[in-house]
Design a protein around this motif. Sequence first.
Motif, mmCIF file in Angstrom:
data_model
loop_
_atom_site.group_PDB
_atom_site.id
_atom_site.type_symbol
_atom_site.label_atom_id
_atom_site.label_comp_id
_atom_site.label_asym_id
_atom_site.label_seq_id
_atom_site.Cartn_x
_atom_site.Cartn_y
_atom_site.Cartn_z
ATOM 1 N N ALA A 111 -0.927 5.034 -37.308
ATOM 2 C CA ALA A 111 0.311 5.239 -36.560
ATOM 3 C C ALA A 111 0.322 6.598 -35.876
ATOM 4 N N ILE A 112 -0.039 7.639 -36.609
ATOM 5 C CA ILE A 112 0.023 8.995 -36.062
ATOM 6 C C ILE A 112 -1.172 9.304 -35.166
ATOM 7 N N HIS A 113 -2.369 9.198 -35.721
ATOM 8 C CA HIS A 113 -3.565 9.607 -34.979
ATOM 9 C C HIS A 113 -3.874 8.649 -33.834
ATOM 10 N N GLY A 114 -3.639 7.355 -34.061
ATOM 11 C CA GLY A 114 -3.883 6.391 -32.994
ATOM 12 C C GLY A 114 -3.027 6.673 -31.775
ATOM 13 N N GLN A 115 -1.755 6.990 -32.005
ATOM 14 C CA GLN A 115 -0.849 7.262 -30.891
ATOM 15 C C GLN A 115 -1.138 8.594 -30.207
ATOM 16 N N ILE A 116 -1.494 9.595 -30.984
ATOM 17 C CA ILE A 116 -1.801 10.887 -30.369
ATOM 18 C C ILE A 116 -3.043 10.783 -29.491
ATOM 19 N N HIS A 117 -4.073 10.107 -29.994
ATOM 20 C CA HIS A 117 -5.288 9.952 -29.181
ATOM 21 C C HIS A 117 -5.041 9.004 -28.005
ATOM 22 N N GLN A 118 -4.078 8.118 -28.129
ATOM 23 C CA GLN A 118 -3.712 7.229 -27.030
ATOM 24 C C GLN A 118 -2.958 7.980 -25.934
ATOM 25 N N MET A 119 -2.042 8.866 -26.350
ATOM 26 C CA MET A 119 -1.120 9.498 -25.411
ATOM 27 C C MET A 119 -1.531 10.898 -24.950
ATOM 28 N N LEU A 120 -2.328 11.595 -25.761
ATOM 29 C CA LEU A 120 -2.654 12.989 -25.470
ATOM 30 C C LEU A 120 -4.175 13.196 -25.443
ATOM 31 N N PRO A 121 -4.833 12.862 -24.341
ATOM 32 C CA PRO A 121 -6.292 12.979 -24.275
ATOM 33 C C PRO A 121 -6.795 14.407 -24.461
#
Length: 243
Positions: free
Chosen positions: A83-93
């Motif tokens: 939930a956390i890391h997947g979204q951060i790597h998705q949204m913040l390259p």
Amino acid sequence: MALNHEENLRVDLAATFRIIAHLGMHEAVANHFSAAVSDDGKKFLLNPKWMHFSRIRAGDLLLLDADDESTASRKDVDATAWAIHGQIHQMLPAARVVLHLHPVFATSIACLQNPQISPIDQNTARYFNRVAVDEMYGGMADTTAEGARLAGLLKDKTRLLMGNHGVMVVGKTIGEAFDDMWTLERSCQILVTAWSTGQPLRVLSDEVAEKTARSWEKITDFSEQHFEEMKYLMIKHDPSLAD
């Protein structure tokens, strides 16, 4: 034989888990670190579910894709990590490295009514006006919506003090992110210790705090070397971390 980019990241990230365990900053078999492998940041390395930091090796790290929703059902992936890391790597390259911990002193500050790191020395001044704060803890962060919300809070900052929860640091390199996490926890320890005396704090002026923070931002090579020295100690103690 020279290691390729992913292999180097694996060794560095495995060393980071070992260092954090050595320093006692981990929490049981919880918490997660990740590092982007692809240019767009969406393919990333992550520690497997409920594996103690002190025994993680380079080959144990999972290679995941933030676009692959089926990952949420994998037994070796923790739901909160995805939930956390997947979204951060998705949204913040630009967030190439993401470290999430619940260290004692930083978490203590995060639990205060006013979760701020007052600049009282050069460590705490490193974070002057440079920490995002989340004051909306609502339970385990195990949904993509919650991960997206946390990613949105970072905006132009690389540190997030997670109210009633812990702390997250993102960075360009593993070395920079590790040193930042270490200094953040040390800063909170200094602040809590100073408060414990019961005496008034001598807080630095905004001018001096800002000057000190900018000085920190000029010495990323210091951060990298701190990490390299600690990595050397971990590999010397147990070379199998690179396997």
